[in-house]
Design a protein around this motif. Structure first.
Motif, short mmCIF file in Angstrom:
data_model
loop_
_atom_site.label_atom_id
_atom_site.label_comp_id
_atom_site.label_asym_id
_atom_site.label_seq_id
_atom_site.Cartn_x
_atom_site.Cartn_y
_atom_site.Cartn_z
N GLU A 129 -8.97 16.39 1.63
CA GLU A 129 -8.84 17.36 2.71
C GLU A 129 -8.54 17.10 4.38
OE1 GLU A 129 -5.71 19.49 4.31
OE2 GLU A 129 -5.70 18.96 2.38
N ALA A 130 -10.48 16.91 4.39
CA ALA A 130 -10.78 16.28 4.98
C ALA A 130 -10.41 15.24 6.07
CB ALA A 130 -12.90 17.16 5.24
N LEU A 131 -10.00 14.30 4.84
CA LEU A 131 -9.49 13.05 4.92
C LEU A 131 -8.20 12.92 5.99
CD1 LEU A 131 -11.44 10.85 2.74
CD2 LEU A 131 -12.03 10.95 5.59
N THR A 132 -7.63 13.66 5.38
CA THR A 132 -6.25 13.93 5.87
C THR A 132 -5.84 14.98 6.75
OG1 THR A 132 -5.35 14.18 3.04
CG2 THR A 132 -3.63 14.95 4.43
N ASN A 133 -6.92 15.53 7.53
CA ASN A 133 -6.92 15.92 8.73
C ASN A 133 -6.90 15.06 9.92
OD1 ASN A 133 -5.74 18.99 7.56
ND2 ASN A 133 -8.27 19.32 7.24
N CYS A 134 -8.13 14.23 9.75
CA CYS A 134 -8.18 13.07 10.50
C CYS A 134 -7.81 12.16 10.73
CB CYS A 134 -10.00 12.29 9.43
SG CYS A 134 -10.72 13.65 9.73
N HIS A 135 -6.91 12.01 9.76
CA HIS A 135 -5.33 11.06 9.77
C HIS A 135 -4.36 11.96 10.72
CE1 HIS A 135 -6.36 7.40 7.33
NE2 HIS A 135 -6.35 8.29 6.21
N LYS A 136 -3.92 13.52 10.12
CA LYS A 136 -3.45 13.92 11.42
C LYS A 136 -3.35 14.42 12.66
CE LYS A 136 -1.79 16.65 7.25
NZ LYS A 136 -1.16 18.09 7.08
N HIS A 137 -4.67 14.59 12.32
CA HIS A 137 -5.10 15.31 13.78
C HIS A 137 -6.31 13.97 14.83
CE1 HIS A 137 -3.51 18.56 12.99
NE2 HIS A 137 -4.34 18.92 11.80
N ALA A 138 -6.45 13.17 14.33
CA ALA A 138 -7.20 12.44 14.94
C ALA A 138 -7.32 10.77 14.75
CB ALA A 138 -9.42 12.69 14.41
N LEU A 168 0.88 -0.94 0.08
CA LEU A 168 0.11 0.43 -0.03
C LEU A 168 0.98 1.48 -0.03
CD1 LEU A 168 -2.92 -0.79 2.71
CD2 LEU A 168 -3.03 -0.74 -0.09
N VAL A 169 1.72 1.18 0.63
CA VAL A 169 2.71 2.42 0.54
C VAL A 169 3.52 2.44 -1.09
CG1 VAL A 169 5.77 3.37 1.52
CG2 VAL A 169 3.88 2.64 2.97
N GLY A 170 3.83 1.48 -0.96
CA GLY A 170 4.45 1.56 -2.95
C GLY A 170 3.64 2.33 -3.64
N ASP A 171 1.73 1.66 -3.65
CA ASP A 171 0.64 2.07 -4.25
C ASP A 171 0.82 3.35 -3.98
OD1 ASP A 171 0.54 -0.11 -5.30
OD2 ASP A 171 -1.15 -0.88 -3.98
N MET A 172 1.02 4.12 -2.83
CA MET A 172 0.29 5.55 -2.49
C MET A 172 1.87 6.71 -3.32
SD MET A 172 -2.28 5.86 -0.53
CE MET A 172 -2.74 5.30 -1.73
N GLY A 173 3.05 5.90 -3.05
CA GLY A 173 4.25 6.61 -3.26
C GLY A 173 4.19 6.68 -4.64
N SER A 215 -8.59 5.36 2.68
CA SER A 215 -8.35 5.79 4.31
C SER A 215 -8.74 4.30 4.96
CB SER A 215 -9.08 6.50 4.71
OG SER A 215 -8.72 8.21 4.03
N ARG A 216 -9.95 3.84 4.71
CA ARG A 216 -10.17 2.46 5.18
C ARG A 216 -8.91 1.46 4.97
NH1 ARG A 216 -15.75 1.98 1.83
NH2 ARG A 216 -17.19 3.39 3.50
N ALA A 217 -8.50 1.44 3.86
CA ALA A 217 -7.30 0.58 3.93
C ALA A 217 -6.23 1.17 4.97
CB ALA A 217 -6.53 0.58 2.39
N ALA A 218 -6.11 2.53 5.01
CA ALA A 218 -5.29 2.63 6.39
C ALA A 218 -5.30 2.52 7.12
CB ALA A 218 -4.38 4.27 5.99
N GLY A 219 -6.39 1.92 7.93
CA GLY A 219 -7.20 1.61 9.24
C GLY A 219 -8.36 2.72 9.58
N MET A 220 -8.24 3.53 8.69
CA MET A 220 -9.33 4.45 9.81
C MET A 220 -10.68 3.91 9.58
SD MET A 220 -10.21 8.34 8.48
CE MET A 220 -8.36 8.42 8.92
N VAL A 221 -11.84 4.13 9.96
CA VAL A 221 -13.17 3.43 10.53
C VAL A 221 -14.03 4.91 9.41
CG1 VAL A 221 -14.68 2.94 11.52
CG2 VAL A 221 -13.18 2.06 12.08
N VAL A 222 -14.45 4.69 7.88
CA VAL A 222 -14.73 5.69 6.97
C VAL A 222 -16.14 4.90 6.70
CG1 VAL A 222 -14.45 7.45 5.82
CG2 VAL A 222 -12.65 6.19 7.03
#
Length: 421
Positions: free
Chosen positions: A334-343, A246-251, A302-309
């Motif tokens: 951007e809202a999902l990115t902020n959720c990864h960063k701050h929540a 997944l990291v490779g795909d994101m990159g 985001s779900r694949a990164a472990g977030m419950v969305v």
């Protein structure tokens, strides 16, 4: 003081006293000298007829003829002097030049007509009185001769002065119009430069916003997956391999989007003239950007990164303009990115509603878990600013802030039609 028109506008004034030009002063002094000589010669018979010394008549003629030097400053006075000395049979050049100057200057036309009529009558009377006593001259011949002389000495200089004055005023009007057009062109050039500078500023802002959205979201997911990979590398090799993939795909996705953006920038390097009218807000090229159809894939990342969305879509899309779909996608991203960063570890709800003539979106997260490890992602504070700029640029409404439950909510409403002007 009355000017004839050629002395107006003292931008290049170089003459003495009331003359705007040195050549005008030389001309008037020369005419006055010739007129003084003429009147001095004509003053000799005038002195004999009046019974005064010849020297007095000559001096009187010199003074009368010299008044022609004042023709540009006081043309009415010069004409009145010419009319006054008409019974003395002197001032031929004074009268002709004075009438020409009066007609050419900018005095009211009724004054010009009145003085020209007075000069005509005075010349006729003087000519008639001086020729009526000649032997062998009939009355009708005297009248015809007097009318001819009066008209010849009055009408041509007046008509010539009117023509020269009208032509001079026309040239001044054309010059003023040319100056006005030059000023307008200069103003338009300044405004075009301001619009071009504004367009460059808007384009730089748009590029910075796009770079922030692309890089921040992808790299944030990469950091989350890397943290998970580090945590499970020794315990669960299969899951570690999945996170590494997944990291490779994101990159790769981040690099692809960056290449596309840089390709657009390189293609725009060729110089082009600035447009005459700049749109209300530069949005760049939206046709190749993301759309609402890719929202499910975005949430899946985001779900694949472990977030419950949770994704809640209501209504059916109406085929919005490309800029509306891309802006809605970027707001959710951007809202999902902020959720990864701050929540991290918080439950996130993404709502999308297709209404009549508009599309609304909301991303709300709950409080993050107490035992969740913070990923330590840096934040420049530009995410909310960029979202607000995007939404307001399309005439929409943007609201963000904390919730009563301890989470955070981002809401935006975009018009479904073309952007208002």
């Amino acid at each position: 003081m009355t000017y004839t028109g050629e002395e107006r506008g003292g931008a290049g004034r170089d003459g003495p006293l009331w003359w705007e030009r040195r050549r005008g002063a030389v001309l008037d002094v020369g005419l006055a000298a010739v007129s003084a000589v003429e009147c001095a010669v004509e003053g000799v018979p005038f002195a004999r007829e009046a019974g005064v010394p010849v020297a007095v008549g000559v001096l009187f003629g010199v003074v009368v003829g010299s008044t022609l030097v004042l023709r540009r400053r006081w043309p009415i006075a010069v004409v009145l002097v010419g009319i006054a000395v008409a019974p003395a049979a002197m001032g031929f050049l004074l009268g002709v030049v004075g009438l020409y100057t009066l007609a050419a200057c900018e005095v009211p036309r009724r004054i010009t007509a009145t003085l020209a009529s007075m000069s005509l009558v005075a010349t006729f009377v003087v000519m008639y009185v001086r020729t009526i006593g000649d032997q062998g001259a009939s009355r009708s011949l005297v009248i015809v001769l007097s009318v001819f002389v009066a008209v010849a000495l009055t009408v041509p200089p007046v008509l010539l002065g009117l023509y020269i004055g009208a032509r001079r005023r026309l040239m001044e009007s054309l010059q003023e119009r040319a100056d006005s057009l030059e000023r307008e062109l200069s103003l338009l050039a300044d405004r075009a430069e301001e619009r071009a500078e504004w367009a460059r500023t808007e384009e730089r802002t748009r590029i910075a916003r796009e770079m922030h959205d692309v890089v921040a979201h992808r790299v944030s997911l990469m950091v989350v997956h890397a943290a998970a990979l580090e945590a499970v590398a020794a315990k669960d090799p299969a899951r570690a391999a999945k996170n590494a993939a997944l990291v490779g795909d994101m990159g790769r996705q981040a690099l692809t989007e960056l290449r596309e953006m840089l390709g657009v920038l390189r293609a725009a390097e060729s110089p082009r003239p600035a447009p005459a009218v700049v749109p209300a807000a530069l949005a760049g090229s939206f046709e190749d950007g993301p759309s609402l159809g890719e929202l499910e894939a975005l949430v899946g990342q985001s779900r694949a990164a472990g977030m419950v969305v949770e994704l809640d879509v209501r209504g059916a899309g109406e085929g919005y303009p490309a800029e509306v779909e891309q802006t809605a996608y970027r707001v959710v991203q951007e809202a999902l990115t902020n959720c990864h960063k701050h929540a991290p570890g918080a439950r996130v709800v993404v709502r999308l509603a297709h209404r009549e003539g508009e599309v609304a979106m909301q991303v709300e997260n709950g409080p993050c878990g107490v035992d969740v490890v913070q990923p330590g992602l840096p934040s420049g504070g530009n995410g909310l600013v960029g979202m607000r700029e995007r939404v307001l640029g399309l005439g929409g409404v943007f609201v963000s802030g904390p919730t009563d439950a301890g989470g955070f909510r981002v809401s935006a409403v975009l018009p479904g039609g073309p952007r208002p002007g």
